[in-house]
Write an enzyme that holds these catalytic residues in place. Structure first.
Site, PDB file in Angstrom:
ATOM      1  NE  ARG A  81      -2.385  -1.182   3.625  1.00 41.40           N
ATOM      2  CZ  ARG A  81      -1.890  -0.391   4.546  1.00 41.40           C
ATOM      3  NH1 ARG A  81      -1.901   0.928   4.392  1.00 41.40           N
ATOM      4  NH2 ARG A  81      -1.372  -0.868   5.663  1.00 41.40           N
ATOM      5  CE1 TYR A 209       0.270  -5.799  -1.762  1.00 43.96           C
ATOM      6  CE2 TYR A 209      -0.912  -3.862  -1.003  1.00 43.96           C
ATOM      7  CZ  TYR A 209      -0.369  -5.108  -0.757  1.00 43.96           C
ATOM      8  OH  TYR A 209      -0.492  -5.668   0.485  1.00 43.96           O
ATOM      9  CE  LYS A 218      -6.292  -3.263   4.582  1.00 46.99           C
ATOM     10  NZ  LYS A 218      -6.593  -3.702   5.966  1.00 46.99           N
ATOM     11  CG  HIS A 238      -7.595  -2.411  10.184  1.00 52.99           C
ATOM     12  ND1 HIS A 238      -6.289  -2.027  10.393  1.00 52.99           N
ATOM     13  CD2 HIS A 238      -7.533  -3.445   9.302  1.00 52.99           C
ATOM     14  CE1 HIS A 238      -5.481  -2.781   9.667  1.00 52.99           C
ATOM     15  NE2 HIS A 238      -6.202  -3.648   9.010  1.00 52.99           N
ATOM     16  CB  SER A 260       0.172  -4.075   9.320  1.00 54.77           C
ATOM     17  OG  SER A 260       1.146  -3.085   9.476  1.00 54.77           O
ATOM     18  CB  CYS A 262      -0.096  -6.933  15.672  1.00 54.93           C
ATOM     19  SG  CYS A 262       0.825  -5.430  16.018  1.00 54.93           S
ATOM     20  N   GLY A 263      -0.129 -10.070  13.919  1.00 54.56           N
ATOM     21  CA  GLY A 263      -0.680 -11.427  13.956  1.00 54.56           C
ATOM     22  C   GLY A 263      -2.201 -11.508  13.964  1.00 54.56           C
ATOM     23  CB  THR A 265      -4.364 -13.648   9.431  1.00 55.95           C
ATOM     24  OG1 THR A 265      -4.610 -12.441   8.700  1.00 55.95           O
ATOM     25  CG2 THR A 265      -4.995 -14.803   8.688  1.00 55.95           C
ATOM     26  CG  ASN A 266      -0.719 -15.828  12.813  1.00 56.88           C
ATOM     27  OD1 ASN A 266      -0.985 -16.174  11.668  1.00 56.88           O
ATOM     28  ND2 ASN A 266       0.503 -15.519  13.197  1.00 56.88           N
ATOM     29  CG  ASP A 287      -7.912  -6.674   7.097  1.00 54.44           C
ATOM     30  OD1 ASP A 287      -7.111  -6.367   7.994  1.00 54.44           O
ATOM     31  OD2 ASP A 287      -7.978  -6.070   6.014  1.00 54.44           O
ATOM     32  CG  ASN A 377       3.085  -6.666   1.909  1.00 52.45           C
ATOM     33  OD1 ASN A 377       2.423  -7.216   2.808  1.00 52.45           O
ATOM     34  ND2 ASN A 377       2.564  -5.745   1.114  1.00 52.45           N
ATOM     35  NE  ARG A 379      -0.191  -8.537   2.106  1.00 54.94           N
ATOM     36  CZ  ARG A 379      -0.876  -7.916   3.050  1.00 54.94           C
ATOM     37  NH1 ARG A 379      -2.044  -8.364   3.442  1.00 54.94           N
ATOM     38  NH2 ARG A 379      -0.395  -6.865   3.650  1.00 54.94           N
ATOM     39  NE  ARG A 410       5.350  -6.212  16.125  1.00 54.57           N
ATOM     40  CZ  ARG A 410       5.819  -7.464  16.072  1.00 54.57           C
ATOM     41  NH1 ARG A 410       6.907  -7.786  16.748  1.00 54.57           N
ATOM     42  NH2 ARG A 410       5.218  -8.365  15.338  1.00 54.57           N
ATOM     43  N   GLY A 503      -1.191 -19.809  20.011  1.00 50.12           N
ATOM     44  CA  GLY A 503      -2.348 -20.462  20.632  1.00 50.12           C
ATOM     45  C   GLY A 503      -2.490 -20.132  22.115  1.00 50.12           C
TER      46      GLY A 503
HETATM   47  C1  OXD Z   1      -3.222  -4.281   5.808  1.00 51.03           C
HETATM   48  C2  OXD Z   1      -3.830  -5.455   5.140  1.00 51.03           C
HETATM   49  O1  OXD Z   1      -2.297  -3.692   5.246  1.00 51.03           O
HETATM   50  O2  OXD Z   1      -4.770  -6.027   5.723  1.00 51.03           O
HETATM   51  O3  OXD Z   1      -3.672  -3.926   6.905  1.00 51.03           O
HETATM   52  O4  OXD Z   1      -3.402  -5.817   4.033  1.00 51.03           O
HETATM   53 MN    MN Z   2      -5.527  -4.963   7.379  1.00 54.31          MN
END
Ligand code: OXD
Ligand code: MN
Length: 602
Positions: A81, A209, A218, A238, A260, A262-263, A265-266, A287, A377, A379, A410, A503
């Site tokens: 981005r 991108y 976004k 977000h 971003s 900071c995990g 999706t995990n 997200d 980055n 994806r 973080r 976890g």
């Molecule tokens: C971000 C994304 O940049 O979700 O926050 O791709």
């Molecule tokens: Mn995001």
């Protein structure tokens, strides 16, 4: 004007008169050779994939091992981005606020129209109708993106509910987002991402991108969405959304905002540790959350997206087994490395590092090279339906009721593992002062705290002070406001992380759920509630009690500095900074003063 056809060349018409006339206007501007209206069908997907492969836009991967999966290599100058080229084009600069780049709408339209003039000549313009949110939900929004990129179309097909269903949902209405895109010559000097919130319009040029060109994500779901949320009385955030299911089948939904790296999706796909036998985490979204107050006075959230656009490096069976399973089919990988046998690879993936690879730029790469094989980055774009722990309510038009909101950053110091706000206003203050340390993945100095309020700094489509005011005003609408928490998985001592993360974050999440349901204790501190010794379930966790104490501790001197730094951000936000938040900060400072530097958690 070129006749509108489907992806097989048969003539089609756009029934909605407003969409038809806007598409005609865009065609007159960009002058494409062909105009294809996308219907979202399987046959269309096959056809467009063939076109993309023939053009070298997609490289087929091993179809036995990774059915339906392809690799895309972007222009090396176009991998992320571009915040410096992203503009909010509101009538006045004040409406965009101090944290956004601003351009006057007339100036932006004129400047970009010059770039778009003839931009699609020699190319096909794809008309992509799409819905953000479950079909039929009152929270969902329709958009139409016109683009000259087949890669964009195939990604939009994964990330949104795309095609005929969107035009059906729109009917004769004029209420749709107008998105214009061209990769043009992919020149950073001719790259602009412009948002016109008042016109529900986005013009994006010069990039291919994802974050710049998948306009539903976004651009619509956050920047324009946040503006619409303020106007219409809802929240576009977000945030990931997850459901926590107890062994007894009790379900609690949590929304969580993290900047971003900071995990997120995990966390959204987490597998609880062995000790939490019978507990399950279900992903609603990873997200973005759109949240509206329901008739019962609770806050309901939908995930406007239908897929995941996740960062590949660092994703492994250790960090996120469910993501690894999600990307085994029908996935587009962008800027990852390629193995000799048609598989993908990235730094942090499980197993041995292959001896030889083709790197993200298509160059030969050897083990031990100082250069990264995958772009940091890089994806994956994967359908949410591939996720083994996708919530069965993820497509529910009503959304899911949110019991807790988590803000996380973080931070090596100061912020404890978890802390609960005293009330909604205090929770909004926690979100508004959210900070996160910059990482090596981004340019600039590493380890510097950047304020990223509600993790929305790059995504809020209007003035930040007005945005905080909207959050505060929402309280009068929500009879049962979610409880608000601040978390920090990244606290350090002597350069080492104090908390194992992944976890094990389930232990914190359980406290959050139990607090939201008013059934576990806590310790009051000057800044919020933290778990008392014994409140966090630490059984089976191999770390010392001193380490846990250090991860959860409060240091008044560190907090004094924190509040000073927050004050600088409040100043920079300007005159719209709500008084209620300024007073929150002053109250905390006054508390520290009245305690004469003494505080210890019992
Ligand atoms: C971000 C994304 O940049 O979700 O926050 O791709
Ligand atoms: Mn995001």
């Amino acid at each position: 004007m070129a006749q509108i056809v489907d992806s097989f060349g048969s003539p089609v018409t756009i029934k909605n008169a407003q969409v038809a006339s806007w598409v005609a206007e865009m065609v007159a501007l960009t002058k494409p050779d062909h105009v294809v209206l996308c219907d979202g069908s399987e046959a269309e997907k096959q056809r467009l994939t063939e076109i993309a492969v023939a053009a070298g836009v997609l490289i087929p991967l091993d179809q036995q091992k990774l059915p339906g999966c392809y690799l895309h290599r972007s222009n090396p100058n176009d991998v992320a981005r571009v915040e410096n080229l992203t503009f909010i084009c509101t009538p006045t600069k004040a409406e965009a606020g101090s944290t956004n780049n601003w351009m006057a709408p007339d100036e932006a339209y004129a400047k970009l129209a010059k770039l778009f003039d003839g931009a699609h000549t020699g190319r096909t313009m794809y008309v992509v109708p799409y819905v953000m949110g479950p079909i039929g939900s009152s929270l969902s929004k329709v958009g139409v993106e016109v683009t000259d990129s087949v890669y964009v179309v195939l990604n939009m097909r994964i990330m949104t509910r795309m095609g005929r269903q969107a035009l059906d949902m729109l009917g004769e209405s004029n209420d749709f987002n107008r998105g214009l895109h061209s990769v043009l010559d992919c020149n950073p000097d001719r790259r602009f991402i412009c948002h016109f919130p008042q016109d529900n319009t986005i013009w994006s040029v010069g990039s291919g991108y994802g974050g710049n060109v998948l306009l539903g994500k976004k651009c619509l779901a956050l920047r324009v969405g946040s503006y619409l949320g303020k106007k219409e009385g809802w929240l576009a955030e977000h945030m990931l959304i997850l459901g926590v299911e107890s062994p007894e089948g009790e379900m609690t939904y949590v929304a969580a905002a993290f900047p971003s790296a900071c995990g997120k999706t995990n966390f959204a796909m987490m597998i609880p540790p062995k000790r939490f036998k019978g507990w399950k985490i279900w992903t609603v979204g990873d997200d973005i959350a759109w949240m509206r107050v329901g008739d019962d006075g609770r806050l309901y959230a939908i995930n406007p997206e239908a897929g995941y656009f996740g960062v590949a490096p660092g994703t492994s069976y250790k960090s996120n087994p469910n993501a690894m399973k999600t990307v085994l089919k029908d996935t587009i990988f962008t800027n990852v490395a390629l193995t000799a046998d048609g598989d993908v690879w990235w730094e942090g993936k499980d197993g041995e590092v292959p001896d030889e690879l083709t790197d993200w730029q298509g160059r030969p790469w050897k083990k031990g090279s100082t250069e990264k094989a995958a772009h940091p980055n890089a994806r994956f774009t994967a359908p949410a339906s591939n996720n083994p722990v996708k919530s069965k309510f993820a497509d529910d038009p009503e959304g899911v009721p949110i019991s807790a909101i988590i803000f996380g950053g973080r931070r090596a110091t100061t912020i404890p593992l978890v802390m609960q706000a005293f009330n909604w206003t205090n929770g909004v203050f926690m979100g508004a002062t959210l900070g996160s340390e910059t990482t090596a993945a981004a340019t600039g100095k590493v380890g510097v705290v950047r304020r990223d309020p509600m993790a929305m700094l790059p995504f809020c489509g209007y003035d930040m002070g007005e945005y905080f005011a909207h959050w505060l005003e929402m309280q009068s609408e929500i009879a049962y406001p979610p409880k608000v928490f601040l978390v920090n998985w990244f606290r350090q001592k002597d350069g080492k992380f104090l908390w194992p993360g992944f976890g094990e974050n389930m232990r914190v999440l359980k406290w959050v759920v139990d607090r939201a349901r008013l059934r576990v204790g806590g310790q009051e501190t000057p800044f919020g509630w933290v778990p008392k010794a014994g409140d966090l379930d630490l059984s089976g966790l191999d770390i010392s009690s001193e380490q846990v104490d250090a991860a959860t501790s409060i240091d008044l001197d560190e907090w004094r500095l924190e509040l000073e730094s927050q004050g600088e951000f409040f100043e920079a936000t300007g005159p719209t900074m709500p008084r209620a938040l300024k007073l929150q900060r002053e109250l905390l400072l006054a508390r520290i003063e009245s305690m004469h530097g003494k505080w210890s958690v019992g």
